[in-house]
Write a protein that holds these residues in place. Structure first.
Motif, short mmCIF file in Angstrom:
data_model
loop_
_atom_site.label_atom_id
_atom_site.label_comp_id
_atom_site.label_asym_id
_atom_site.label_seq_id
_atom_site.Cartn_x
_atom_site.Cartn_y
_atom_site.Cartn_z
N LEU A 38 85.90 83.93 -31.87
CA LEU A 38 85.34 85.24 -31.55
C LEU A 38 84.25 85.54 -32.55
O LEU A 38 84.49 85.51 -33.76
CB LEU A 38 86.42 86.32 -31.61
N ILE A 39 83.05 85.81 -32.05
CA ILE A 39 81.89 86.04 -32.91
C ILE A 39 81.28 87.38 -32.56
O ILE A 39 80.82 87.59 -31.43
CB ILE A 39 80.83 84.93 -32.73
N THR A 40 81.27 88.30 -33.49
CA THR A 40 80.63 89.59 -33.23
C THR A 40 79.11 89.43 -33.41
O THR A 40 78.64 88.75 -34.32
CB THR A 40 81.16 90.69 -34.15
N GLY A 41 78.36 90.07 -32.52
CA GLY A 41 76.91 89.91 -32.56
C GLY A 41 76.48 88.49 -32.24
O GLY A 41 75.41 88.05 -32.66
N GLY A 42 77.29 87.79 -31.47
CA GLY A 42 77.01 86.37 -31.20
C GLY A 42 75.97 86.10 -30.14
O GLY A 42 75.65 84.95 -29.86
N GLN A 43 75.40 87.16 -29.58
CA GLN A 43 74.43 86.97 -28.48
C GLN A 43 73.01 86.75 -28.97
O GLN A 43 72.13 86.43 -28.18
CB GLN A 43 74.48 88.18 -27.53
N GLN A 44 72.77 86.90 -30.27
CA GLN A 44 71.40 86.76 -30.77
C GLN A 44 71.41 86.40 -32.25
O GLN A 44 72.43 86.53 -32.94
CB GLN A 44 70.63 88.06 -30.57
N GLY A 45 70.26 85.97 -32.74
CA GLY A 45 70.05 85.77 -34.17
C GLY A 45 71.06 84.86 -34.83
O GLY A 45 71.40 83.80 -34.32
N LEU B 216 91.14 83.48 -22.99
CA LEU B 216 90.74 82.19 -23.56
C LEU B 216 91.83 81.48 -24.36
O LEU B 216 91.71 80.29 -24.65
CB LEU B 216 89.51 82.38 -24.46
N GLY B 217 92.86 82.21 -24.76
CA GLY B 217 93.89 81.60 -25.60
C GLY B 217 93.83 82.13 -27.01
O GLY B 217 92.93 82.90 -27.36
N PRO B 218 94.79 81.76 -27.86
CA PRO B 218 94.86 82.28 -29.23
C PRO B 218 93.59 81.98 -30.03
O PRO B 218 93.03 80.88 -29.95
CB PRO B 218 96.07 81.55 -29.82
N LEU B 219 93.18 82.95 -30.81
CA LEU B 219 92.00 82.77 -31.65
C LEU B 219 92.31 81.82 -32.81
O LEU B 219 93.32 81.97 -33.48
CB LEU B 219 91.54 84.12 -32.22
N THR B 220 91.41 80.88 -33.01
CA THR B 220 91.52 80.02 -34.19
C THR B 220 90.43 80.33 -35.21
O THR B 220 90.57 79.99 -36.38
CB THR B 220 91.44 78.53 -33.80
N THR B 221 89.35 80.98 -34.76
CA THR B 221 88.25 81.31 -35.66
C THR B 221 87.72 82.70 -35.34
O THR B 221 87.51 83.03 -34.17
CB THR B 221 87.09 80.29 -35.52
N PHE B 222 87.51 83.49 -36.37
CA PHE B 222 86.89 84.79 -36.21
C PHE B 222 85.68 84.85 -37.14
O PHE B 222 85.78 84.55 -38.33
CB PHE B 222 87.86 85.91 -36.58
N VAL B 223 84.53 85.21 -36.58
CA VAL B 223 83.31 85.34 -37.37
C VAL B 223 82.83 86.78 -37.28
O VAL B 223 82.40 87.25 -36.22
CB VAL B 223 82.19 84.39 -36.88
N SER B 224 82.94 87.49 -38.39
CA SER B 224 82.49 88.88 -38.47
C SER B 224 81.02 88.86 -38.87
O SER B 224 80.67 88.76 -40.05
CB SER B 224 83.32 89.64 -39.51
#
Length: 251
Positions: free
Chosen positions: A6-13, A76-84
Motif C-alpha cells: 500500500l503506497i500513499t500518493g502512489g499515483q504520481q512523483g 488484495l490480501g494481507p499487506l506485506t509492505t506499507f509506504v507512507s
C-alpha cells in the motif's frame, strides 16, 4: 503468497516511482490518494502498473484509516509492505514569521497526523495476521527533516516529526520482525518541485548536490526495493538519504 504493498500518493512523483519498482518486482500494488478515480494521474498510473488497484482516501480523515486497510486487504490480501509517502508542501513560501495557521495545520495534518494514524491501522493488521513473508513499513520524509528552510518552516517541522515517528514505529514493531525505515529524498524532479526547478537547476550546477544532478522518482523506488524484500531487515530503524550526497557535511 502474494506480496501486497500500500503506497500513499502512489499515483504520481516519488510514490509512482516506488510503485513502479515494487510492481516490477512482483508486488501487487495498492495506491491511495484523495483524488477521484477518474483523475488523469490515477488513470495513467493504473495503466502502467499491471494488477494495481486504486483506493480513494483522505489522510486527514483519521476515522477512515482502518476502513482503508480493511478494503485493501479484502481486495488484495494481507499487506506485506506499507509506504507512507503522501505529503503536501506549505501553502506558500515566505518568512516563517508570517506563516498562517491554516498552512501549518494542513501540512501537519497530512504529513504527520494522517501518516501516523494510517500507519497505526496498518501495524495493527500486520500484528493480527500470521506472517508468511517479511513485512516492512517505509516512511518517506525529506532532507528537510534535517536541513533548515525558514521559508517553509511548517514543512521542515512536519518532516522532522515524521522522522521521530519512524523511529517509534521501528522500536515498537522490531520484536515482531517488521522492519521500519525512513527515506530522506533530496532534490527530486517531480510536479511538486517544478515551481522551483530553475532555482535548483542553478544551485545544482553550482555544486549543491555532489552527484551533480536532480534525483528521479526511480532513484527512490530502487532504494525501497531491498527494504521491502528484507535485505536490510537487521537495519530496522535506519535513516537512508536518497539525495546524491546533499546531506554530506563538506568544508
Amino acid at each position: 503468497m502474494s506480496r501486497v504493498a500500500l503506497i500513499t500518493g502512489g499515483q504520481q512523483g516519488i510514490g509512482l516511482g516506488i510503485a513502479t519498482a515494487l510492481a516490477g518486482a512482483g508486488w501487487t500494488v495498492a495506491l491511495a490518494a484523495e483524488r477521484p478515480e477518474d483523475d488523469p494521474s490515477v488513470s495513467a498510473a493504473l495503466g502502467t502498473l499491471p494488477g494495481a488497484r486504486y483506493f480513494r482516501h483522505d489522510l486527514t480523515d483519521i476515522a477512515a484509516a482502518p476502513a482503508l486497510v480493511e478494503h485493501v486487504e479484502a481486495a488484495l490480501g494481507p499487506l506485506t509492505t506499507f509506504v507512507s509517502n503522501a505529503g503536501v508542501p506549505a501553502l506558500s513560501r515566505g518568512d516563517m514569521l508570517d506563516m498562517a495557521a491554516d498552512s501549518f495545520d494542513l501540512v501537519m495534518g497530512v504529513n504527520l497526523r494522517g501518516g501516523f494514524f494510517l500507519a497505526q491501522a496498518v501495524a495493527r493488521h500486520m500484528l493480527a495476521a500470521p506472517a508468511a513473508d517479511y513485512r516492512a513499513m517505509i516512511f518517506v520524509t525529506s532532507v528537510s527533516a534535517e536541513l533548515v528552510s525558514v521559508e517553509r518552516a511548517e514543512y521542515c517541522i512536519s518532516k522532522a516529526a515524521a522522522s521521530m515517528m519512524t523511529r517509534l514505529y521501528a522500536a515498537r514493531l522490531a520484536p515482531h520482525g517488521i522492519g521500519v525505515f525512513e527515506l530522506r529524498p533530496g532534490i527530486i524532479r517531480t510536479a511538486m518541485t517544478e515551481g522551483v526547478a530553475a532555482k535548483y537547476d542553478a544551485r545544482i550546477a553550482g555544486g549543491l548536490v555532489p552527484a551533480g544532478r536532480w534525483g528521479a522518482p526511480a532513484d527512490i523506488g530502487a532504494t525501497v526495493l531491498p527494504l521491502a524484500e528484507g535485505a536490510m531487515a537487521f537495519s530496522t530503524g535506519a535513516v537512508i538519504p536518497v539525495d546524491g550526497g546533499l546531506l554530506l557535511h563538506r568544508l
